[in-house]
Design an enzyme around this catalytic site. Structure first.
Site, PDB file in Angstrom:
ATOM      1  N   TRP A 138     -10.242   0.451  -4.715  1.00 58.72           N
ATOM      2  CA  TRP A 138      -9.670   1.746  -4.360  1.00 58.72           C
ATOM      3  C   TRP A 138      -8.290   1.914  -5.005  1.00 58.72           C
ATOM      4  O   TRP A 138      -7.907   2.990  -5.432  1.00 58.72           O
ATOM      5  CB  TRP A 138      -9.577   1.821  -2.825  1.00 58.72           C
TER       6      TRP A 138
ATOM      7  N   LYS B  88       4.187   2.243  -2.373  1.00 56.21           N
ATOM      8  CA  LYS B  88       4.540   3.451  -3.132  1.00 56.21           C
ATOM      9  C   LYS B  88       6.007   3.762  -2.818  1.00 56.21           C
ATOM     10  O   LYS B  88       6.810   4.089  -3.695  1.00 56.21           O
ATOM     11  CB  LYS B  88       3.657   4.638  -2.727  1.00 56.21           C
TER      12      LYS B  88
ATOM     13  N   SER C  52       0.808  -1.214   0.000  1.00 58.61           N
ATOM     14  CA  SER C  52       0.000   0.000   0.000  1.00 58.61           C
ATOM     15  C   SER C  52       0.846   1.270   0.000  1.00 58.61           C
ATOM     16  O   SER C  52       1.713   1.419  -0.849  1.00 58.61           O
ATOM     17  CB  SER C  52      -0.946  -0.064   1.199  1.00 58.61           C
TER      18      SER C  52
ATOM     19  N   HIS D 214      -7.730  -5.654   0.250  1.00 59.52           N
ATOM     20  CA  HIS D 214      -6.477  -4.917   0.400  1.00 59.52           C
ATOM     21  C   HIS D 214      -5.696  -5.483   1.596  1.00 59.52           C
ATOM     22  O   HIS D 214      -6.084  -5.284   2.750  1.00 59.52           O
ATOM     23  CB  HIS D 214      -6.868  -3.454   0.668  1.00 59.52           C
TER      24      HIS D 214
HETATM   25  C1  GTR Z   1      -5.370   4.504   1.905  1.00 63.57           C
HETATM   26  C2  GTR Z   1      -4.786   5.378   0.834  1.00 63.57           C
HETATM   27  C3  GTR Z   1      -4.108   4.518  -0.175  1.00 63.57           C
HETATM   28  C4  GTR Z   1      -3.234   3.445   0.445  1.00 63.57           C
HETATM   29  C5  GTR Z   1      -3.744   2.931   1.781  1.00 63.57           C
HETATM   30  C6  GTR Z   1      -2.770   2.208   2.678  1.00 63.57           C
HETATM   31  O1  GTR Z   1      -6.138   5.137   2.809  1.00 63.57           O
HETATM   32  O2  GTR Z   1      -5.825   6.106   0.257  1.00 63.57           O
HETATM   33  O3  GTR Z   1      -3.403   5.319  -1.103  1.00 63.57           O
HETATM   34  O4  GTR Z   1      -1.937   3.826   0.525  1.00 63.57           O
HETATM   35  O5  GTR Z   1      -4.278   3.917   2.550  1.00 63.57           O
HETATM   36  O6  GTR Z   1      -1.616   2.575   2.817  1.00 63.57           O
HETATM   37  O7  GTR Z   1      -3.221   1.248   3.316  1.00 63.57           O
END
Ligand code: GTR
Length: 425
Positions: free
Chosen positions: A356, A269, A265, A406
């Protein structure tokens, strides 16, 4: 007095309405047929319009141009070098009934008379002489990735997280092992790989506050936040991974030519940007990294530039803000980020219910980046169509769409181990 109150009230209302309209609840598109047509900046056409068709021109001209664009417009510039990095071994022991050994090391970064420390948790398999390894940040502290009682509880600021028993910004024993499902430590060790992890908040606490973390080490007198073009939190995290690499290069127990940088996540990045900026990472895994990670930002599907900028303003440089509702003006898109990692092996992973993060946008990005792998004689992603769930494509450029939400699961790690083996790590 009255005017002052009125102004405060108006500012409060304006801030609140701004927050509501930009919050993560803002309606985003989840329908494929509502993705508006877009055209991607070309990886292999230089800013001056020259078509790049060989490795030399890619490395000498185009790659630096792309890297510069990401630095200047998205993640931000690292403002300098630290003065010193101290290394302290705090603890060593055995793990998994002797199948592995554990080291806990603190790195201290010193600059301008100030310091910040990061704690590394290292597991090394005893089955190999110099272990190849996975390196990645954890979200909640080293002690959360395993039940191992010897792992120190982080002393850094942690976000409140009731699910794991963290009720204030101080980590607690109760959260030990609470994130272990995301880290298949036994499988990793059994496969002959080491694991190095550190807590994201050691390098920079994940909040919109630039008074802490590594940013403030570099401030000039009276400076309170990074300059407009300077690093946000993601670039700081990537920088931290490079400092861990500085240390790993000196560790005789590991093979520093075989370090795969991993992240889930927001930390995915960071792993992509770390691999893009530091060639010493021999491979990279981005797990469900989504917007401003692996997913194409020009597809308006799932999280957008505008939404991410407003929910997490501290992640990127000041310049990135101007693209909030003008993502189409960005000189780059995320396929170019992956292309910077070529020809080193890269794995992009999505999950079916993680809309998402735009799984299709993540796939397409990896596919598009393959043109640079082609320059180096590698096929890149061999499939033009997105594979079915749970049908990984393993190669120099790898991709899978896992069934589920996720997260990082054993299934994901099984594929990452196959990827590592395939690429001779
Ligand atoms: C979310 C964010 C994502 C992702 C995620 C995470 O809220 O919008 O870009 O990075 O968090 O890190 O779990």
């Amino acid at each position: 007095m009255y005017t002052k109150r009125l102004i405060t009230l108006l500012v409060t209302i304006a801030t609140l309405s701004l927050f509501t309209s930009y919050s993560q609840d803002k309606k985003v598109n989840y329908e494929e047929d509502k993705v508006t047509p877009y055209s991607l900046p070309s990886i292999l056409t230089s800013n001056g319009g020259t078509v790049i068709n060989n490795i030399n021109d890619w490395e000498q001209f185009r790659k630096p141009e792309i890297k510069y664009s990401f630095t200047d417009h998205v993640y931000g510039r690292v403002p300098g070098n630290i003065d010193t990095m101290l290394v302290k071994v705090n603890e060593e022991g055995t793990f998994l009934d002797g199948a592995a050994r554990r080291k806990q090391i603190t790195l201290t970064f010193i600059k301008n008379g100030k310091e910040v420390s990061a704690d590394l948790l290292i597991y090394i398999p005893n089955s190999v002489k110099k272990a190849p390894l996975f390196l990645g940040y954890n979200f909640e502290g080293n002690h959360t990735i395993t039940d191992d009682k010897n792992v120190y509880i982080t002393k850094s600021w942690v976000p409140v997280n009731n699910e794991i028993g963290v009720k204030t910004n101080v980590a607690v024993e109760e959260s030990r092992g609470s994130m272990k499902n995301r880290w298949s430590v036994e499988k990793i060790i059994e496969a002959g790989y080491g694991l190095v992890t550190l807590y994201r908040g050691d390098i920079d606490p994940d909040k919109d506050d630039f008074s802490d973390g590594v940013h403030q080490l570099f401030y000039t007198k009276d400076q309170e936040k990074p300059e407009q073009e300077d690093w946000g939190t993601i670039a700081a995290w990537s920088w931290g991974l490079s400092r861990v690499m500085d240390y790993l290069e000196t560790d005789e127990d590991i093979n520093h030519d075989k370090v795969i940088v991993f992240g889930h996540s927001r930390l995915g990045k960071a792993s992509l940007w770390a691999a893009a900026t530091d060639n010493r990472f021999a491979g990279c895994i981005s797990n469900n990294s989504g917007a401003m990670g692996a997913a194409l930002s020009r597809r308006n599907f799932g999280e957008t530039v505008e939404v991410i900028n407003n929910a997490f303003p501290h992640w990127f440089c000041g310049n990135f803000k101007k693209y909030s509702n003008k993502g189409y003006l960005l000189p780059v898109d995320q396929h170019m980020l992956i292309s910077l990692i070529a020809p080193r092996p890269v794995y992009i992973a999505s999950a079916t219910e993680d809309l998402w993060a735009d799984p299709k946008g993540e796939f397409l990005s990896a596919k598009e980046a393959s043109v640079v792998y082609n320059l180096y004689g590698f096929p890149g992603l061999s499939s033009t169509n997105m594979p079915k769930p749970d049908s990984p494509i393993i190669g120099e450029v790898s991709y899978h769409l896992r069934t589920g939400v996720h997260n990082v699961t054993d299934y994901d790690w099984e594929q990452y181990i196959k990827f590592a083996k395939y690429n001779k790590f």
